[in-house]
Write a protein that holds these residues in place. Structure first.
Motif, PDB file in Angstrom:
ATOM      1  N   PHE A   2       0.832  -1.213   0.000  1.00 25.02           N
ATOM      2  CA  PHE A   2       0.000   0.000   0.000  1.00 25.02           C
ATOM      3  C   PHE A   2       0.861   1.256   0.000  1.00 25.02           C
ATOM      4  O   PHE A   2       0.687   2.163  -0.820  1.00 25.02           O
ATOM      5  CB  PHE A   2      -0.918  -0.026   1.223  1.00 25.02           C
ATOM      6  N   ASN A   3       1.840   1.310   0.923  1.00 22.05           N
ATOM      7  CA  ASN A   3       2.688   2.498   1.026  1.00 22.05           C
ATOM      8  C   ASN A   3       3.687   2.602  -0.134  1.00 22.05           C
ATOM      9  O   ASN A   3       4.052   3.708  -0.536  1.00 22.05           O
ATOM     10  CB  ASN A   3       3.433   2.489   2.364  1.00 22.05           C
ATOM     11  N   SER A   4       4.120   1.459  -0.652  1.00 20.43           N
ATOM     12  CA  SER A   4       5.042   1.485  -1.792  1.00 20.43           C
ATOM     13  C   SER A   4       4.406   2.145  -3.004  1.00 20.43           C
ATOM     14  O   SER A   4       5.075   2.834  -3.775  1.00 20.43           O
ATOM     15  CB  SER A   4       5.487   0.058  -2.148  1.00 20.43           C
ATOM     16  N   SER A   5       3.094   1.915  -3.168  1.00 22.31           N
ATOM     17  CA  SER A   5       2.390   2.546  -4.283  1.00 22.31           C
ATOM     18  C   SER A   5       2.404   4.070  -4.155  1.00 22.31           C
ATOM     19  O   SER A   5       2.595   4.790  -5.143  1.00 22.31           O
ATOM     20  CB  SER A   5       0.946   2.033  -4.335  1.00 22.31           C
ATOM     21  N   ILE A   6       2.221   4.572  -2.938  1.00 23.36           N
ATOM     22  CA  ILE A   6       2.259   6.025  -2.703  1.00 23.36           C
ATOM     23  C   ILE A   6       3.670   6.556  -2.912  1.00 23.36           C
ATOM     24  O   ILE A   6       3.882   7.596  -3.557  1.00 23.36           O
ATOM     25  CB  ILE A   6       1.786   6.342  -1.274  1.00 23.36           C
ATOM     26  N   ILE A   7       4.653   5.831  -2.393  1.00 17.62           N
ATOM     27  CA  ILE A   7       6.049   6.269  -2.479  1.00 17.62           C
ATOM     28  C   ILE A   7       6.522   6.328  -3.927  1.00 17.62           C
ATOM     29  O   ILE A   7       7.196   7.283  -4.331  1.00 17.62           O
ATOM     30  CB  ILE A   7       6.940   5.324  -1.644  1.00 17.62           C
ATOM     31  N   SER A   8       6.175   5.324  -4.731  1.00 18.94           N
ATOM     32  CA  SER A   8       6.646   5.287  -6.116  1.00 18.94           C
ATOM     33  C   SER A   8       6.109   6.464  -6.930  1.00 18.94           C
ATOM     34  O   SER A   8       6.759   6.918  -7.879  1.00 18.94           O
ATOM     35  CB  SER A   8       6.228   3.965  -6.777  1.00 18.94           C
ATOM     36  N   LYS A   9       4.940   6.971  -6.550  1.00 19.87           N
ATOM     37  CA  LYS A   9       4.344   8.095  -7.292  1.00 19.87           C
ATOM     38  C   LYS A   9       4.832   9.445  -6.816  1.00 19.87           C
ATOM     39  O   LYS A   9       4.960  10.387  -7.608  1.00 19.87           O
ATOM     40  CB  LYS A   9       2.817   8.048  -7.168  1.00 19.87           C
ATOM     41  N   HIS A  10       5.133   9.575  -5.537  1.00 19.83           N
ATOM     42  CA  HIS A  10       5.332  10.919  -4.971  1.00 19.83           C
ATOM     43  C   HIS A  10       6.721  11.169  -4.388  1.00 19.83           C
ATOM     44  O   HIS A  10       7.058  12.319  -4.128  1.00 19.83           O
ATOM     45  CB  HIS A  10       4.279  11.172  -3.891  1.00 19.83           C
ATOM     46  N   LEU A  11       7.512  10.121  -4.185  1.00 22.51           N
ATOM     47  CA  LEU A  11       8.850  10.337  -3.634  1.00 22.51           C
ATOM     48  C   LEU A  11       9.843  10.272  -4.788  1.00 22.51           C
ATOM     49  O   LEU A  11      10.205   9.192  -5.253  1.00 22.51           O
ATOM     50  CB  LEU A  11       9.166   9.271  -2.578  1.00 22.51           C
TER      51      LEU A  11
END
Length: 351
Positions: A76-85
């Motif tokens: 779940f968090n990896s999906s957010i990180i790949s887009k925004h970090l």
């Protein structure tokens, strides 16, 4: 931008990340989306009573949701990180955090170090795992895991450092897909943590104590005679550093030197960054190192400084996302609450 627009954007990011997690059924998705919205919307304590009061479902529904132990928070968090970090230089940051908690039935409750109080306090501890972007000085959390108490560690014949390293190694496939570099504070700069991590293809960046024993690498050439040549030369005196062996960097008015050294405690060569703050005074120094002995000294300092961004994730979770408010008294509910709180902070940053 209005509050309603921000909340819609927050929910959109949440739904997008949720789609990346496998085996999610529709009832779970509805309750999960409502829960994550409430973690940002509830102005007071975030617990089951408050969720039932402000949410679309009953209190028991939220209690049942928090028992869902197979949810993949890393995905779940990896999906957010790949887009925004963004940024090329990334690393895994780890740091334990004290959580105040009481109750005789709370699992793994004990005495843990509170950095804020400067003493050991009764409660819980979680180890947060985050991804830091060095170039942008940003951090988002991948997840967290509750730290066992002393009695549990004794039963499994491990100390706290062994447990930390074994957990990270157990998740190495996911972690190494993001970065092979782990950044940790000075507590982790010990051989029992460094060696197993390096044996599993991680590089560790951390900080030494100021009285650490380090040696200059030898300048002798091989003679061809029997026996191994010298491993290293004399011990390093940081008050009288041999500048001919160091590379100097410009860092404002301070002094920064980098060199490859042999660390007696770690039984290996490391890349060392020696920083003299306070106008470059040589009677005060700070020592940072990387087990990748080819790393540049300035880069070692950059990575370690960015580690502190993970502390801000804990701060935001405690101040705004109710990470300390969980009413649960079993592993599943505690774990879900801690991870949901940190994930809410990620979503707020992404929105």
């Amino acid at each position: 931008m209005t509050k309603e627009t921000l909340l819609m954007q927050y929910q959109s990011e949440c739904l997008s990340a949720l789609k990346s997690v496998a085996n999610i059924h529709k009832p779970f998705e509805k309750a999960f989306m409502d829960t994550m919205k409430l973690f940002m919307a509830i102005p007071d304590r975030i617990n089951f009573l408050q969720l039932g009061r402000y949410g679309c479902f009953s209190e028991q529904t939220y209690r049942n949701l928090f028992e869902y132990e197979t949810f993949d928070w890393f995905a779940f968090n990896s999906s957010i990180i790949s887009k925004h970090l963004t940024g090329k230089r990334k690393a895994i940051a780890i740091d334990p955090s004290y959580i105040p908690k009481s109750g005789k039935k709370t699992p793994w409750i004990g005495y843990f170090w509170s950095g804020c109080a400067g003493e050991y306090k009764r409660g819980l501890e979680i180890m947060g795992i985050g991804v830091i972007a060095i170039d942008n000085h940003e951090c988002m959390t991948l997840g967290s895991i509750q730290t066992p108490d002393c009695k549990t560690l004794d039963n499994i014949d491990k100390n706290l450092v062994d447990w930390y390293s074994s957990y990270l190694i157990s998740r190495k496939d996911k972690l190494q897909s993001l970065s092979r570099t782990v950044v940790a504070d000075a507590f982790f700069s010990r051989e029992t943590f460094i060696t197993p991590m390096c044996e599993n293809d991680f590089h560790v960046i951390s900080r030494f104590r100021n009285d650490v024993i380090l040696y200059y690498p030898t300048l002798e050439q091989k003679t061809g005679k029997r026996g191994h040549s010298k491993w290293f030369d004399g011990r390093i005196d940081f008050a009288n550093l041999d500048l001919t062996r160091c590379k100097e960097y410009e860092v404002n008015k301070e002094k920064l030197y980098g060199l490859r050294v042999y660390a007696k405690a770690l039984k290996r060569y490391v890349s060392l960054a020696i920083w003299y703050p306070m106008g470059g005074r040589t009677d005060k120094w700070q020592l940072y190192f990387s087990t990748d002995d080819s790393m540049d000294g300035r880069e070692v300092l950059d990575y370690y400084r960015t580690r502190f961004q993970l502390e801000f994730c804990f701060r935001d979770g405690k101040q705004h996302a109710g990470i300390t408010n969980c009413q649960g008294a079993d592993f599943r509910k505690l774990d879900f609450h801690f991870n949901a709180s940190l994930a809410a902070v990620n979503l707020a940053k992404a929105a």
